[in-house]
Write an enzyme that holds these catalytic residues in place. Structure first.
Site, PDB file in Angstrom:
ATOM      1  N   GLY A   8      10.030   5.042  -4.772  1.00 15.73           N
ATOM      2  CA  GLY A   8       9.997   5.038  -6.226  1.00 15.73           C
ATOM      3  C   GLY A   8      11.336   5.212  -6.897  1.00 15.73           C
ATOM      4  CB  CYS A  44     -10.947   8.795 -10.911  1.00 17.65           C
ATOM      5  SG  CYS A  44     -11.669   9.997  -9.790  1.00 17.65           S
TER       6      CYS A  44
END
Length: 558
Positions: free
Chosen positions: A496, A414
């Site tokens: 990434g 979260c």
């Protein structure tokens, strides 16, 4: 890659409360390394590839076994040093020092090119660590899921002035370990999504796992499904077998323009991106002639990105998801940049996520070393109890429980902000102390966070003060977490967006239920987002200044 040392059977992390290491920190590192390579988690465990095309957990199988042996013998006051997936030194340190320090893919700037890295990789001297692959805190597709979910939710609010994407459809590509989060992130926002993936087995895997609803190899069938679902307001995710370099331009030709268009193919690495053509033949070409393969990738990226620009011109909301597609397209001659050098369609961080970073919010994750899903469910309840007024957080937890499968060690993610991370870390530690969960809990995060990355094509794109490429911040983050008592820390290059384009730091700390660990948890989970808020204060963001004042974060006076 020392294939003769590869295990015969897939790797699975040990579970339960019996250790094979001398400390829970070393045991956690061992289990999370193995969890990264679990066949339910990694995209290609046999080649040690976790996700992102080439992101590995260890340099080769020989070094994997050496890492395992070193962790099992590591004393409570020793630190194991890992250099690009290879154990190189065991240092006498302190019981509160990190048990492992990892550095992956780092090259001196003038040598930080894909070609130089590939040369060193072929020589067996380096490996690509991606972000959480080489730092042993990957938790499967769930790891990127909330960030994708938050991005789609922000698009709904900003572009369409609604609370959901009901009746809208999203076009994207890629369904690997990270990109496979897109289908369920879209349906959690009540959208319809078409996800183009060239390898059918990857779509099949995500359908089997529950991340994607349907699969087809026929564009016409997919468009029929999209039309019906949008008309009746039904959330739906569709995996289409195809190449984005062909499908995107075909949609433009037909005038079938999505509401939102993005992409999560591994475009950061031209040898991982799949050009138009027969996949088996292309795989052979990659080995035989990497230069020719790269050129084919650029040719396909030109078609792929050109179609995104055409869709944007036709009214679609276009957003880059940080895989370096735009920069590769620019190299291929596509007019994807404005005269000032900025890109014609924005990255997801400056467009939708940076306000969260200004509040110290980012991807806070945890995994249960017991292996028992009930531990995660107990922590879910504690999470909602700790922040009872946060309706968005409650909605996320409820959706995650219903829609996100556990793969490997059960885990949850979260987004929590400054102060809340430390608060909840102590809550988790208390659950361990009381025995309300069956074993220690590993707490970590993605390297994609508020203060841990310098990445001008993603996390730090378009900073207000022009500091996009300043690499000091992730180094400060790395050092702060180490001296504050993290269980292990990492510093990587390229994850990434590819070699030469980013620097980033990772942090993991184990909640073992002890009082001493509570002190370390509070330190680490405070300074980790704290330097992120400071980074954005320094860049001139009013929201970050307000956060610092409200949370009493100490910033030296000007």
């Amino acid at each position: 890659m020392s294939e003769e040392l590869r295990p015969q059977d897939p790797i699975h992390a040990p579970t339960g409360t019996r250790r094979s290491c001398k400390t829970w920190d070393a045991e956690a590192a061992l289990r999370m390394l193995m969890n990264n390579l679990d066949d339910r988690v990694a995209v290609d465990w046999k080649n040690l590839i976790v996700y992102g095309g080439t992101g590995r957990a260890a340099r080769n199988w020989k070094e994997y076994h050496r890492i395992v042996a070193a962790l099992k013998s590591l004393a409570p006051d020793e630190t194991l040093c890992i250099q690009s997936g290879k154990p190189v030194y065991i240092a006498k340190t302190d019981q509160e020092a990190p048990r492992v320090i990892l550095a992956n893919s780092n090259l001196v700037p003038a040598w930080a090119t894909p070609e130089e890295f590939d040369r060193l990789d072929r020589m067996g001297l380096m490996m690509y660590g991606q972000m959480t692959a080489g730092s042993w805190i990957y938790i499967g597709t769930q790891g990127i899921l909330q960030g994708t979910y938050e991005t789609f939710a922000a698009i709904a609010k900003q572009a369409f002035k609604t609370e959901s994407l009901c009746g809208k459809w999203i076009l994207t590509a890629g369904m690997g370990g990270m990109s496979g989060a897109q289908p369920v992130a879209a349906t959690m926002n009540e959208a319809v999504i078409l996800d183009v993936e060239v390898r059918p087995e990857r779509i099949e895997r995500k359908v089997k796992e529950g991340y994607c609803d349907r699969m087809t190899d026929r564009l016409d069938e997919a468009l029929e499904w999209i039309g019906t679902a949008c008309r009746i307001g039904q959330p739906l995710s569709i995996g289409l077998v195809g190449n984005a370099g062909e499908v995107y331009p075909e949609l433009v030709r037909r005038g079938r323009i999505p509401d939102i268009v993005t992409d999560q193919t591994p475009a950061h690495d031209l040898l991982s991106y799949v050009p138009i053509g027969d996949v088996a033949e292309l795989d052979r070409l990659r080995e035989r002639d990497p230069k020719a393969y790269r050129q084919k990738s650029l040719d396909t990226i030109a078609r792929h990105a050109g179609a995104i620009l055409a869709m944007q011109s036709a009214g679609a909301v276009a957003v880059d998801y940080g895989n370096n597609l735009r920069a590769q397209a620019a190299d291929a001659g596509v007019p994807v940049q404005n005269p000032d050098g900025s890109f014609k369609y924005p990255g997801f961080v400056p467009a939708y996520i940076r306000p969260l970073f200004c509040e110290g919010k980012g991807p806070f994750r945890w995994a249960a070393l017991s292996g028992d899903p009930k531990d995660i469910h107990r922590i879910d309840r504690a999470l909602k109890g700790a922040f009872p007024k946060d309706r968005a957080l409650k909605r996320w937890v409820d959706l995650a429980q219903r829609k996100i499968p556990f793969t490997g060690l059960p885990a949850r993610i979260c987004w929590l902000g400054y102060g809340d991370r430390a608060k909840f870390g102590l809550v988790i530690n208390d659950l361990v102390r009381k025995g309300e969960v069956k074993g220690p809990i590993v707490i970590g995060r993605d390297h994609l966070d508020c203060g841990s990355v310098a990445s001008p094509y993603r996390e730090t794109e378009g900073m207000d003060d022009g500091s996009d490429a300043v690499g000091d911040w992730p180094l400060l983050n790395f050092a702060l977490n180490a001296i504050s008592g993290a269980s292990w820390v990492s510093f990587h290059h390229g994850g990434g967006v590819g070699m030469g384009n980013s620097l980033h730091a990772g942090m993991v700390i184990v909640a073992d239920g002890t009082k001493r660990r509570a002190q370390r948890l509070e330190r680490v989970l405070t300074v980790d987002p704290g330097i992120g808020v400071a980074r954005h204060v320094d860049a001139g963001y009013d929201l970050a200044r307000q956060t610092a004042q409200k949370k009493k974060i100490k910033i030296p006076k000007k």
